[in-house]
Structures are given as structure tokens and as C-alpha cells.
Design a protein around this motif. Structure first.
Motif, PDB file in Angstrom:
ATOM      1  N   MET A   1       0.809  -1.225   0.053  1.00  0.00           N
ATOM      2  CA  MET A   1      -0.122   0.128   0.110  1.00  0.00           C
ATOM      3  C   MET A   1       0.724   1.472   0.096  1.00  0.00           C
ATOM      4  O   MET A   1       0.631   2.241  -0.745  1.00  0.00           O
ATOM      5  N   PHE A   2       1.908   1.281   0.910  1.00  0.00           N
ATOM      6  CA  PHE A   2       2.642   2.355   1.063  1.00  0.00           C
ATOM      7  C   PHE A   2       4.014   2.110   0.675  1.00  0.00           C
ATOM      8  O   PHE A   2       4.528   0.984   0.741  1.00  0.00           O
TER       9      PHE A   2
ATOM     10  N   GLU B   1      -8.036  -2.200   1.060  1.00  0.00           N
ATOM     11  CA  GLU B   1      -9.325  -2.840   0.926  1.00  0.00           C
ATOM     12  C   GLU B   1      -9.913  -2.348   2.456  1.00  0.00           C
ATOM     13  O   GLU B   1     -11.134  -2.010   2.264  1.00  0.00           O
ATOM     14  N   TRP B   2      -9.283  -2.608   3.460  1.00  0.00           N
ATOM     15  CA  TRP B   2      -9.816  -2.431   4.852  1.00  0.00           C
ATOM     16  C   TRP B   2      -9.994  -0.767   4.887  1.00  0.00           C
ATOM     17  O   TRP B   2     -11.179  -0.269   5.127  1.00  0.00           O
ATOM     18  N   GLY B   3      -9.332  -0.091   4.447  1.00  0.00           N
ATOM     19  CA  GLY B   3      -9.312   1.411   4.410  1.00  0.00           C
ATOM     20  C   GLY B   3     -10.449   1.939   3.527  1.00  0.00           C
ATOM     21  O   GLY B   3     -11.077   2.706   3.989  1.00  0.00           O
TER      22      GLY B   3
ATOM     23  N   ARG C   1     -13.822   0.681   5.172  1.00  0.00           N
ATOM     24  CA  ARG C   1     -14.052   1.337   6.341  1.00  0.00           C
ATOM     25  C   ARG C   1     -14.350   2.878   6.577  1.00  0.00           C
ATOM     26  O   ARG C   1     -15.292   3.197   7.265  1.00  0.00           O
ATOM     27  N   ARG C   2     -13.924   3.335   5.478  1.00  0.00           N
ATOM     28  CA  ARG C   2     -14.374   4.645   5.040  1.00  0.00           C
ATOM     29  C   ARG C   2     -15.630   4.912   4.817  1.00  0.00           C
ATOM     30  O   ARG C   2     -16.375   5.756   5.000  1.00  0.00           O
ATOM     31  N   VAL C   3     -16.277   3.837   4.173  1.00  0.00           N
ATOM     32  CA  VAL C   3     -17.622   3.887   3.716  1.00  0.00           C
ATOM     33  C   VAL C   3     -18.781   3.074   4.624  1.00  0.00           C
ATOM     34  O   VAL C   3     -19.768   2.912   4.337  1.00  0.00           O
ATOM     35  N   GLY C   4     -18.046   2.840   5.701  1.00  0.00           N
ATOM     36  CA  GLY C   4     -18.761   1.971   6.927  1.00  0.00           C
ATOM     37  C   GLY C   4     -19.215   0.606   6.510  1.00  0.00           C
ATOM     38  O   GLY C   4     -19.996   0.187   7.206  1.00  0.00           O
ATOM     39  N   VAL C   5     -18.617   0.001   5.572  1.00  0.00           N
ATOM     40  CA  VAL C   5     -18.711  -1.482   5.236  1.00  0.00           C
ATOM     41  C   VAL C   5     -18.421  -2.205   6.413  1.00  0.00           C
ATOM     42  O   VAL C   5     -18.809  -3.060   6.984  1.00  0.00           O
TER      43      VAL C   5
ATOM     44  N   LYS D   1      -7.829  -1.977  15.260  1.00  0.00           N
ATOM     45  CA  LYS D   1      -7.787  -1.726  13.646  1.00  0.00           C
ATOM     46  C   LYS D   1      -7.388  -0.085  13.419  1.00  0.00           C
ATOM     47  O   LYS D   1      -7.818   0.762  14.084  1.00  0.00           O
ATOM     48  N   PRO D   2      -7.018   0.187  12.106  1.00  0.00           N
ATOM     49  CA  PRO D   2      -6.859   1.415  11.649  1.00  0.00           C
ATOM     50  C   PRO D   2      -8.086   1.964  11.445  1.00  0.00           C
ATOM     51  O   PRO D   2      -8.946   1.512  10.886  1.00  0.00           O
ATOM     52  N   ASP D   3      -8.237   3.386  11.706  1.00  0.00           N
ATOM     53  CA  ASP D   3      -9.218   4.213  11.443  1.00  0.00           C
ATOM     54  C   ASP D   3      -8.835   5.350  10.448  1.00  0.00           C
ATOM     55  O   ASP D   3      -9.505   6.640  10.417  1.00  0.00           O
ATOM     56  N   CYS D   4      -7.729   5.385   9.679  1.00  0.00           N
ATOM     57  CA  CYS D   4      -7.030   6.409   9.007  1.00  0.00           C
ATOM     58  C   CYS D   4      -7.543   6.440   7.592  1.00  0.00           C
ATOM     59  O   CYS D   4      -7.319   7.461   6.908  1.00  0.00           O
TER      60      CYS D   4
END
Length: 266
Positions: free
Chosen positions: A1-2, A168-170, A173-177, A234-237
Motif C-alpha cells: 500500500m505504502f 481494502e480495509w481502508g 472502513r471509510r464507507v462504513g462497510v 484496527k486502523p481508522d485512518c
């Protein structure tokens, strides 16, 4: 990812890949090039049996399962159990695909075909879904399952080096799934687990901490055992746009969609 990836992670990958060779099953495209795919391995059906016995799996109505070779049997089990399965295409290049058991059956499709990466995108099998559609339809993933190149006893994963699962997680997570409490499970061969001392590798993994974007696993499942990881955060960024590898935004449609959604403040 990074980019760049920590050099010690690459050292871990290289050593684990060597250990995995006697146990891995070749891929039809990539043979045993582990830098290109996460392999299936001897004993993976036993790992699947252990995973499906977990309460978190039994309770989940929608399961996100990565397109890793070692998880084909799990995708099949989930569909047969009546669960919806959300999958990404290889390298997320064609986004997300939603597999719905009732839709597959009505269309005359077979779950065995849907569980395969070459089958899930057939029109009568899977449905491409955007992030906006997942949110609008109220899709809530109860469990995320991923393969990986290696994993520490703290649940920190070391995949192929691109960080697709963290992406995928990010996005989800961003759209609340998915939520911070959504359980994440890694399925691996026993040789892919690295202890905190970096046994046999001369690596001080006890000093390694997850990066802010690392999606740490709650459980590690192998053919022989289930490891529960304590204290997982878990990340929330979301997506750290400035840290993406070059070309990812252009080659991954859901990333472009999320960027547009965020510009419109979701």
C-alpha cells in the motif's frame, strides 16, 4: 500500500517464502512466484475447518474474503452456508465483486465456480459493486479473512509488499462497510507464523510495531491451531493518499471512486 516498505519486512518475506516452498501449491499463472500471489498450501482444508468453527464466522452474514488461493475452500463453504461473500478482483483492478448465494442459484450458477477467481466474475455468478453501492445497500461485513505471506504472533501481516488488504480495509472502513470491531482472520501455513523473537531469522520482531495503516489480525488460523491475538486495534485512518505507491490511484478504480466521494465529503 505504502512506499517504501520497511526493509525488515522484506527480509521476513524472503525467508518465509523459502520455508513455504515445500508446502505451497503452484498457481496456474504464477507457478511459485510468491511476490505475485498468496499460495494455497498443504493442509489448507484443515485450516478452513478450524475457521468455520469460530463463533465470529458462524455469526457473520456477509464475509469479506480476499482473492487468495488458500481461501477458495472457505469461499465455497461460506456460499454453501448461505452467506454473502464480498471479494476483490486480483490487485483490485476491477474493484469489488459481491457473491450472493440466492442470486447464483436462481441464475443456474454453481458455488464451486463462484468460489474460483476465474469464475466469480461471470455474469451469472458475481456482481460488480462500487463503494457507493455497498454503502447505499447497507452491506455490513461481519468478518474479514485474508491470506498473507507471513504474520507475527501479534497479528501483524507481511503480504506481497503492496498492502492490498490494508487498502481494502481502508476503503471499506471509510464507507462504513466494516467497523473497528469487525474481526479479521489470517489463514496461513504454520511456517508462515513468525514469533516475537524472529526465531531462526535473527530478527527482533518484538521491537516491531504496526504502522498506523496496518490491519492487525484478531485470529491466526493454521491447519494445526487457532491463535487469538489480544489487544488488537484496527486502523481508522482510511487511505493515506500521500503514501500510496506510484500508479495505484490510476490502476485501482475504487480508490478513484473514494477520492471523488471524499472530495464531495462522502
Amino acid at each position: 500500500m505504502f512506499s517504501p516498505a520497511p526493509s525488515n519486512k522484506q527480509t521476513i518475506r524472503s525467508k518465509i517464502w523459502t520455508s513455504l516452498l515445500p508446502h505451497a501449491l503452484p498457481d496456474s499463472r504464477f507457478n511459485l512466484d510468491f511476490s505475485s500471489f498468496i499460495p494455497d498450501f498443504q493442509g489448507s482444508p484443515l485450516a478452513t475447518e478450524r475457521l468455520v468453527a469460530l463463533p465470529c464466522y458462524k455469526a457473520a452474514q456477509v464475509v469479506f474474503i480476499t482473492p487468495d488461493n488458500c481461501l477458495e475452500g472457505l469461499r465455497l463453504h461460506a456460499l454453501r452456508a448461505g452467506k454473502k461473500v464480498l471479494v476483490t478482483t486480483y490487485a483490485i483492478r476491477r474493484g469489488f465483486v459481491l457473491l450472493e448465494p440466492d442470486v447464483i442459484e436462481r441464475g443456474g450458477g454453481r458455488f464451486e465456480v463462484a468460489a474460483m477467481l476465474d469464475g466469480m466474475e461471470k455474469p451469472e455468478i458475481g456482481r460488480y459493486v462500487s463503494l457507493a453501492e455497498l454503502r447505499a445497500e447497507g452491506v455490513k461485513v461481519g468478518l474479514c479473512v485474508t491470506g498473507t505471506g507471513a504474520v507475527s504472533m501479534r497479528g501483524v501481516r507481511f503480504g506481497k509488499g503492496h498492502g492490498f488488504f490494508d487498502l481494502e480495509w481502508g476503503m471499506l472502513r471509510r464507507v462504513g462497510v466494516v467497523e473497528g470491531k469487525t474481526v479479521v482472520v489470517a489463514v496461513v501455513h504454520g511456517c508462515q507464523i513468525v514469533d516475537e523473537a524472529g526465531e531462526g531469522m535473527g530478527l527482533g520482531l518484538g521491537e516491531m510495531r504496526p504502522e498506523e495503516w496496518d490491519t492487525v489480525c484478531d485470529f491466526i488460523v493454521t491447519p494445526e491451531r487457532v491463535v487469538e491475538v489480544e489487544g488488537v486495534v484496527k486502523p481508522d485512518c482510511g487511505i493515506l493518499w500521500e503514501r500510496l505507491e506510484e500508479g495505484m490511484l490510476e490502476s485501482i478504480p475504487p480508490l478513484r471512486e473514494l477520492r471523488e466521494l471524499e472530495m464531495g465529503e462522502l
